[in-house]
Write a protein that holds these residues in place. Structure first.
Motif, mmCIF file in Angstrom:
data_model
loop_
_atom_site.group_PDB
_atom_site.id
_atom_site.type_symbol
_atom_site.label_atom_id
_atom_site.label_comp_id
_atom_site.label_asym_id
_atom_site.label_seq_id
_atom_site.Cartn_x
_atom_site.Cartn_y
_atom_site.Cartn_z
ATOM 1 N N ASP A 94 0.566 -1.241 -0.230
ATOM 2 C CA ASP A 94 -0.003 -0.019 0.056
ATOM 3 C C ASP A 94 0.814 1.301 0.043
ATOM 4 O O ASP A 94 0.605 2.150 -0.759
ATOM 5 C CB ASP A 94 -1.031 -0.121 1.132
ATOM 6 N N ALA A 95 2.080 1.070 0.725
ATOM 7 C CA ALA A 95 2.808 2.355 0.940
ATOM 8 C C ALA A 95 3.701 2.583 -0.639
ATOM 9 O O ALA A 95 3.727 3.710 -0.796
ATOM 10 C CB ALA A 95 3.821 2.134 1.924
ATOM 11 N N ILE A 96 3.743 1.410 -1.367
ATOM 12 C CA ILE A 96 4.629 1.518 -2.416
ATOM 13 C C ILE A 96 3.780 2.110 -3.755
ATOM 14 O O ILE A 96 3.965 2.706 -4.438
ATOM 15 C CB ILE A 96 5.082 0.500 -2.833
ATOM 16 N N ARG A 97 2.327 1.832 -3.546
ATOM 17 C CA ARG A 97 1.670 1.734 -4.923
ATOM 18 C C ARG A 97 1.660 3.172 -5.212
ATOM 19 O O ARG A 97 1.367 3.390 -6.525
ATOM 20 C CB ARG A 97 0.064 1.373 -4.305
ATOM 21 N N GLY A 98 1.280 4.134 -4.628
ATOM 22 C CA GLY A 98 1.051 5.414 -5.129
ATOM 23 C C GLY A 98 2.420 6.175 -5.528
ATOM 24 O O GLY A 98 2.406 7.368 -5.812
ATOM 25 N N SER A 99 3.528 5.409 -5.832
ATOM 26 C CA SER A 99 4.904 6.157 -6.076
ATOM 27 C C SER A 99 5.070 5.639 -7.448
ATOM 28 O O SER A 99 6.625 5.646 -7.626
ATOM 29 C CB SER A 99 5.917 6.015 -5.048
ATOM 30 N N ALA A 100 4.594 5.246 -8.321
ATOM 31 C CA ALA A 100 4.772 4.685 -9.437
ATOM 32 C C ALA A 100 5.856 5.486 -10.419
ATOM 33 O O ALA A 100 6.625 5.175 -11.014
ATOM 34 C CB ALA A 100 3.785 3.934 -10.361
ATOM 35 N N ASP A 101 5.355 6.804 -10.455
ATOM 36 C CA ASP A 101 5.878 7.808 -11.176
ATOM 37 C C ASP A 101 7.490 8.103 -10.503
ATOM 38 O O ASP A 101 8.196 9.003 -11.261
ATOM 39 C CB ASP A 101 5.207 9.004 -11.138
ATOM 40 N N ARG A 102 7.951 7.792 -9.410
ATOM 41 C CA ARG A 102 9.079 8.197 -8.834
ATOM 42 C C ARG A 102 10.211 6.829 -9.018
ATOM 43 O O ARG A 102 11.237 6.930 -8.616
ATOM 44 C CB ARG A 102 9.159 8.566 -7.404
ATOM 45 N N ILE A 103 9.703 5.630 -9.413
ATOM 46 C CA ILE A 103 10.644 4.513 -9.384
ATOM 47 C C ILE A 103 11.643 4.630 -10.763
ATOM 48 O O ILE A 103 10.908 4.857 -11.689
ATOM 49 C CB ILE A 103 9.561 3.150 -9.699
ATOM 50 N N GLY A 111 10.701 -7.930 -10.222
ATOM 51 C CA GLY A 111 9.679 -8.456 -11.140
ATOM 52 C C GLY A 111 8.710 -9.615 -10.300
ATOM 53 O O GLY A 111 7.559 -9.864 -10.457
ATOM 54 N N ALA A 112 9.384 -10.174 -9.111
ATOM 55 C CA ALA A 112 8.752 -10.974 -8.306
ATOM 56 C C ALA A 112 7.558 -10.208 -7.487
ATOM 57 O O ALA A 112 6.405 -10.870 -7.102
ATOM 58 C CB ALA A 112 9.482 -11.542 -6.909
ATOM 59 N N LEU A 113 7.256 -8.751 -7.511
ATOM 60 C CA LEU A 113 6.249 -8.158 -7.054
ATOM 61 C C LEU A 113 5.188 -8.016 -7.932
ATOM 62 O O LEU A 113 4.019 -7.524 -7.736
ATOM 63 C CB LEU A 113 6.636 -6.824 -6.491
ATOM 64 N N LEU A 120 1.294 -1.405 -11.128
ATOM 65 C CA LEU A 120 2.675 -0.895 -11.468
ATOM 66 C C LEU A 120 3.368 -1.996 -12.500
ATOM 67 O O LEU A 120 4.598 -2.094 -12.700
ATOM 68 C CB LEU A 120 3.755 -1.215 -10.140
ATOM 69 N N ALA A 121 2.451 -2.734 -13.307
ATOM 70 C CA ALA A 121 2.683 -3.505 -14.214
ATOM 71 C C ALA A 121 3.706 -2.859 -15.513
ATOM 72 O O ALA A 121 4.575 -3.291 -15.826
ATOM 73 C CB ALA A 121 1.523 -3.955 -15.124
ATOM 74 N N ASP A 122 3.363 -1.733 -15.704
ATOM 75 C CA ASP A 122 4.404 -0.810 -16.580
ATOM 76 C C ASP A 122 5.595 -0.417 -16.210
ATOM 77 O O ASP A 122 6.514 0.054 -16.839
ATOM 78 C CB ASP A 122 3.462 0.480 -17.054
ATOM 79 N N VAL A 123 5.921 -0.468 -14.899
ATOM 80 C CA VAL A 123 7.044 -0.097 -14.033
ATOM 81 C C VAL A 123 7.858 -1.439 -13.654
ATOM 82 O O VAL A 123 9.129 -1.287 -13.825
ATOM 83 C CB VAL A 123 6.890 0.818 -12.855
ATOM 84 N N LEU A 124 7.248 -2.273 -13.350
ATOM 85 C CA LEU A 124 7.914 -3.650 -12.872
ATOM 86 C C LEU A 124 8.574 -4.352 -13.894
ATOM 87 O O LEU A 124 7.978 -4.534 -15.057
ATOM 88 C CB LEU A 124 7.135 -4.281 -11.788
ATOM 89 N N PRO A 125 9.439 -5.172 -13.624
ATOM 90 C CA PRO A 125 10.017 -5.958 -14.680
ATOM 91 C C PRO A 125 9.254 -7.342 -14.835
ATOM 92 O O PRO A 125 8.208 -7.440 -13.768
ATOM 93 C CB PRO A 125 11.719 -6.468 -14.187
#
Length: 823
Positions: A94-103, A111-113, A120-125
């Motif tokens: 939950d804490a990570i979800r809102g920060s996709a634009d900063r990753i 990618g395990a996440l 965050l499918a567009d951000v994660l491997p």
């Protein structure tokens, strides 16, 4: 509806020094300047991990809110729910979800996440292939979260109410404490663990090195703080001392309760010193705020308290058969009355203490009806919120529905590799009195398997003992539950009880694949008194037959590991061929957790026999595997083995201090605690003997050596007493031998008694190499008394017992014995 019949708030008379005026915003922040400055210093120098703890209402959330308000940079914030679904790492995700634009750039392990964070499918491997080992899969997930946090750093990660956190989150935080992320400051809030109790977060952090976590404990406000709050809130230049004393007495200095009382005084007016004017207890404060609300609003507020801290208007409307507009209006009225506050994402109770008071004001029959209605509404949700359903059905008194959903929640947690959460749900089902025996046995078997590697062993053990006491228990269940109980008892440090339970269970284990590992446990000679090595050899042979009949590679591997350990203790050179073969095998390589445990056990066996070089190599391999898999439960075993190796090699500088820290950190790992205490006591005894010898060579002497002897002797006697109680043979022999050495110079008769007791224990085990130090003490005592022949029989017994054995330590002791007592 909330029961208002008990509203005893009285109107006041006399002077009215306080002008009624509704407050805007929170009561002024006071009394935490030192703690706020400490937190600021820590988070401004990351990496760090801080645990801010205190009782409910002590001001943890308010303090971190003040911290974040003045802290620049990026903040990641998550909050645990009081009834969380079995979804691992939920608060962190939950804490990570809102920060996709900063990753930024991420390593492939992140990618395990991907399956857990589709947002965050567009951000994660891409997600990597699944692993066969659940422990390795879980460790990869921890590394993935750490990788994402590293990509978001520098940042401050704030996680609130960690006393409600799932065990996977606690495991990750334990991992972050020893594998910190550069630039990341982690701030956790949690309620202080109650005496005799604990929570997963306290258990997880208790197993980490003391330096890895900074603990900040919040205390109640003192009289000066309460006085300042009263002055600012009531607009009094100089509040009467009696007012401060009364506030402090009635609120115990708990900031949330103090604030609620002061808010009510500021809003209501009246004479704050008039006993019939001031409602000092939280319940009376909230009753006063409830007074202006109509019956419909009270009914909605009561249902909201039953639903949870953050009531959902849609669910409340369905439960109460109202439209959402009416529910929204009622919640708004409760907000205006100061019973709810706007958290930014909706109205919620200001604190769980406030919600609990409102909950308790709902008559019991109404509460049970509301829990049942809420559960029926939640049954329509997809996916079904099984943890919430279990909670509400339990409170509604619907045992069958509760058990059905608690088992589903446990199964879901098990599928996700979260054994501790599964065990907690299953433990609750054991309290249902009307549970049919077959259902109870099935759930108990699941409980046992979950609690083996979870954090619920102490609670699960009496449950299993009660079931096994039932003579009507089916044989198959008796075998499975007995095996699980035995393993738990052993992990809790109850060596003989655990061994005996497994012995009792083996005849009832029907499947060879289950019987083989159980017999392999019984083949270990260094754990229990009262069993001869011939018994262990027989058990090992039975285990090999069962493994062959099972055709199960895992069972065969467990037996081979046990065979190598047994041969090591026996001083049979064939052990090394088996160890070399196993370590080169794909079967062991594919099971890194079992590989790590085997290496550490073999390292200890090598130390017992006197092979420090091989022990060093096996320890290094075991340590690397623990680091690779993140299996933190073995961390204390790694450290204990390392310290034992240092003691055997004579590296004593600072060793006692390191062992003391280990003993303190293994308080929740009883299986390693007694061995660590035996090592510490042995080191204390060795240094005391050395200091006494130095005194004998010094004219001045050292008055401190007597204190060292007394300290070491007390530590050794405590180990002897505890090891005798639980039937743990190796620490018992080690402590008795060290006690014999310690008392040899001043009390030779006592030394002979301790050495003879150690030798008697070893005779009962049949591994004479273990008695080498005790026999040497007997020889030295006999020579000092001018009667070397008195030790001749013991020396000869040792010589015969280790003939042809690969036991360098015992052979060296025998050579010294023969110098003292020739054949």
């Amino acid at each position: 509806m909330i029961d208002g019949s008990k509203d005893k708030t009285r109107g006041g008379g006399g002077p009215v020094p306080v002008r009624p005026e509704r407050l805007r915003g929170p009561v002024e922040f006071v009394g935490r300047a030192a703690e706020l400055a400490q937190l600021r210093r820590l988070v401004e120098a990351p990496p760090c991990l801080i645990l801010l703890e205190g009782e409910p209402g002590i001001g943890k959330s308010r303090l971190v809110a003040e911290l974040l308000a003045e802290l620049p940079g990026h903040h990641l914030v998550g909050e645990c729910d009081d009834v969380p679904e079995p979804f691992p790492l939920g608060v962190l995700l939950d804490a990570i979800r809102g920060s996709a634009d900063r990753i930024g750039a991420l390593s492939p392990v992140a990618g395990a996440l991907a399956p857990l964070l589709p947002e965050l499918a567009d951000v994660l491997p891409d997600a990597p292939p699944s692993l066969t080992d659940p422990a390795a899969e879980r460790h990869r997930l921890l590394r993935a979260v750490a990788a994402v946090l590293a990509a978001l750093s520098p940042a401050t990660l704030l996680l609130e109410d960690l006393h409600w956190a799932d065990p996977a989150t606690c495991e990750l935080l334990g991992y972050l404490s020893t594998h910190p992320v550069d630039g990341l400051a982690v701030v956790l809030t949690a309620r202080t663990a109650t005496p005799g109790g604990s929570t997963p977060i306290h258990d997880a952090l208790a197993r980490t090195p003391p330096w890895s976590v900074t603990r900040v404990a919040l205390s109640p406000l003192d009289a000066d703080d309460v006085r300042r709050l009263a002055a600012r809130t009531l607009r009094l230049d100089d509040p009467p001392q009696q007012l401060t004393a009364t506030l402090l007495d009635r609120t115990a200095g708990i900031p949330f309760v103090v604030e609620e009382v002061l808010r009510t005084l500021a809003e209501r007016g009246g004479d704050p010193l008039a006993d019939d004017s001031v409602p000092f207890v939280l319940r009376d404060v909230l009753l006063w705020r409830l007074r202006p609300l109509d019956g419909a609003t009270r009914e909605v507020l009561g249902a909201a308290a039953v639903l949870g801290l953050a009531p959902d208007q849609r669910i409340l409307a369905s439960v109460l058969s109202l439209d959402r507009v009416a529910v929204g209006a009622a919640l708004t009225a409760a907000h205006r009355a100061g019973l709810l506050h706007d958290a930014g994402d909706g109205l919620r109770f200001r604190h769980d203490l406030a919600r609990q008071v409102v909950y308790d004001l709902v008559p019991r029959e109404n509460r049970e009806w509301l829990h049942l209605r809420i559960a029926r509404v939640l049954e329509q949700e997809l996916p079904r919120p099984v943890a919430q359903l279990a909670h509400h059905y339990r409170r509604a008194g619907s045992g069958a529905d509760f058990v059905r959903n608690a088992e589903a929640a446990a199964d879901l947690a098990t599928e996700r590799g979260d054994d501790a959460t599964a065990a907690s749900f299953l433990l609750q089902t054991m309290d249902v009195a009307e549970l049919p025996r077959p259902v109870r046995v099935r759930l108990a078997a699941k409980l046992g398997r979950s609690a083996i590697d979870g954090l619920s062993q102490a609670e699960a053990i009496p449950v299993l003992e009660r079931l096994l006491a039932d003579r009507r228990l089916p044989p198959g269940a008796r075998g499975e539950l007995g095996l699980v109980l035995g393993r738990m008892l052993r992990q809790q440090g109850e060596a003989l009880r655990g061994y005996t339970e497994i012995e009792r269970a083996v005849p009832y284990l029907r499947a060879p694949r289950r019987k083989a590992p159980a017999l392999a446990v019984l083949a270990a000679p260094d754990t229990v008194v009262g069993r001869h090595v011939d018994d262990h050899l027989a058990r090992c042979a039975e285990a090999e037959s069962a493994a062959a009949a099972s055709g199960d590679p895992g069972a065969h591997l467990a037996v081979r590991i046990a065979r190598a350990s047994l041969l090591l203790e026996l001083g049979d050179p064939a052990a090394w061929a088996i160890i070399t073969e196993l370590r080169a095998s794909a079967e062991l390589a594919d099971r890194p957790r079992e590989h790590a445990r085997a290496c550490l056990n073999w390292a200890q066996g090598a130390l017992h026999a006197g092979h420090p070089g091989q022990a060093e190599a096996l320890l290094a391999a075991g340590r690397a595997l623990v680091d690779e898999t993140g299996y933190e439960r073995l961390a204390s075993l790694v450290e204990a083995t390392e310290l034992s190796l240092d003691r055997a090699a004579g590296r004593l500088d600072g060793l006692a201090e390191r062992l003391t820290r280990l003993v303190a950190s293994t308080e929740r790992m009883p299986v390693t605690l007694l061995d660590a205490r035996a090592e510490l006591a042995t080191v204390l005894a060795r240094t005391a003997v050395d200091a006494t010898s130095d005194d004998a060579d010094s004219a001045a002497g050292d008055s401190g050596s007597g204190d060292r002897v007394e300290l070491a002797e007390r530590a050794l006697r405590e180990v002897v007493a505890d090891a005798s109680r639980v039937g743990a043979v190796w620490p018992l022999v080690q402590a008795l031998s060290a006690l014999a050495r310690l008392t040899l110079a001043g009390r030779p008769d006592e030394a002979v008694r301790h050495a003879t007791e150690a030798l008697t224990l070893v005779r009962g085990k049949g591994i004479l190499a273990w008695a080498a130090e005790a026999v040497l003490v007997l020889a030295e005592a006999a020579v000092a008394a001018g009667e070397p022949g008195r030790a001749a029989a013991a020396v000869t017994e040792l010589e015969v017992g280790i003939a042809g054995r690969d036991a360098p330590l015992a052979l060296a002791a025998l050579r010294r014995c023969r110098e003292l007592v020739p054949a």
